[in-house]
Design an enzyme around this catalytic site. Structure first.
Site, PDB file in Angstrom:
ATOM      1  N   LYS A  73       5.284 -11.830   6.886  1.00 39.73           N
ATOM      2  CA  LYS A  73       4.206 -12.313   7.021  1.00 39.73           C
ATOM      3  C   LYS A  73       3.118 -11.258   6.281  1.00 39.73           C
ATOM      4  O   LYS A  73       2.101 -11.036   6.937  1.00 39.73           O
ATOM      5  CB  LYS A  73       3.595 -12.790   8.106  1.00 39.73           C
ATOM      6  CG  LYS A  73       4.529 -13.933   8.649  1.00 39.73           C
ATOM      7  CD  LYS A  73       3.915 -14.479   9.882  1.00 39.73           C
ATOM      8  CE  LYS A  73       4.927 -15.734  10.587  1.00 39.73           C
ATOM      9  NZ  LYS A  73       5.870 -15.094  11.149  1.00 39.73           N
ATOM     10  N   ILE A  77      -4.665  -5.604   1.447  1.00 39.51           N
ATOM     11  CA  ILE A  77      -5.245  -5.566   0.043  1.00 39.51           C
ATOM     12  C   ILE A  77      -4.067  -6.103  -0.835  1.00 39.51           C
ATOM     13  O   ILE A  77      -2.899  -5.690  -0.704  1.00 39.51           O
ATOM     14  CB  ILE A  77      -5.737  -4.195   0.031  1.00 39.51           C
ATOM     15  CG1 ILE A  77      -4.863  -3.068  -0.016  1.00 39.51           C
ATOM     16  CG2 ILE A  77      -6.842  -4.048   0.941  1.00 39.51           C
ATOM     17  CD1 ILE A  77      -5.355  -1.837  -0.384  1.00 39.51           C
TER      18      ILE A  77
END
Length: 245
Positions: A73, A77
């Site tokens: 998951k 950025i």
């Protein structure tokens, strides 16, 4: 780019079942894996096991013939998420995921990072709303939508970014197939055969119900891993799915 796992060494499975490995001990995990057949399922490796045992554990599973869903998951950025997804592809996993809430730029960067891998690229899936979350949990985060509506919004963003599909609850599957089409893959945790305890999943379905709802890949954990005879449990689940198809 270096592909470390050859897809030719893996068994081919048509089963939609993905078994979630949740073990604190590597030997216990491998002991379980050695009892089951890679033709009957794929395997999911999550944050805890990957942190404990690392890429080598994934390679051990691949050497036994299993396709791996690397359930980490990623949510970061864009550049960092893209490099992480590319690293997963280098490892030769079958599927990897990111959080849709990371936004369009992050998801697009992750997808573009897989282009050099061509046909060897893993499926790239986005997580919408965790199955443990209810409306009250979303409200605590300032989200006024229902879990279903919020998941659909995130799924729409995922498709816009040209990812392969989403992780969603089984209850959302019927609607998602109607809205996003048959090619948009739906991966669903919280799937438990009839008679299993709900555990920490809130929105659950049986495998047969999930198949009927349009789920492409169903994640099943403890009902298989804690079974007295996991191989037989898997065969029974697959047989019931074939009868329901």
């Amino acid at each position: 780019m270096t592909l470390t796992a050859s897809s030719s060494s893996r068994a081919v499975t048509n089963s939609p079942v993905v078994v979630a490995l949740d073990y604190h001990n590597c030997d216990d995990a491998l002991s379980f894996v050695d009892k089951i057949d890679p033709r009957d399922c794929r395997l999911k490796v999550g944050k805890e096991m990957f942190t404990l045992f690392g890429p080598q554990f994934v390679r051990e599973l691949q050497q036994r013939g299993f396709d791996i869903f690397l359930d980490l998951k990623f949510h970061d950025i864009p550049n960092t998420a893209a490099h992480a997804v590319a690293a997963a592809a280098d490892l030769g996993v079958w599927m990897v995921n990111v959080h849709a809430s990371g936004g369009a730029r992050m998801m697009t960067a992750a997808r573009e990072a897989l282009v050099p891998f061509g046909k060897d690229a893993p499926l790239l899936i986005a997580v919408t709303v965790l199955t443990s979350m209810e409306a009250s949990d979303l409200a605590d985060l300032g989200v006024t939508l229902s879990p279903a509506d919020y998941a659909e919004r995130l799924a729409a963003l995922t498709q816009k970014c040209d990812l392969d599909g989403v992780v969603c609850s089984a209850q959302e599957a019927v609607r998602f197939k109607q809205v996003f089409g048959q090619e948009f893959k739906l991966v669903t945790p919280g799937i438990r055969p009839q008679g299993s305890e709900a555990g920490d999943q809130r929105r659950i379905m049986t495998p047969e119900q999930a198949l009927a709802a349009g789920v492409d890949y169903m994640v099943i954990g403890r009902p298989v891993t804690q079974s007295v005879d996991p191989a037989q449990t898997l065969k029974a689940i697959n047989a019931s799915l074939q009868r329901s198809a």
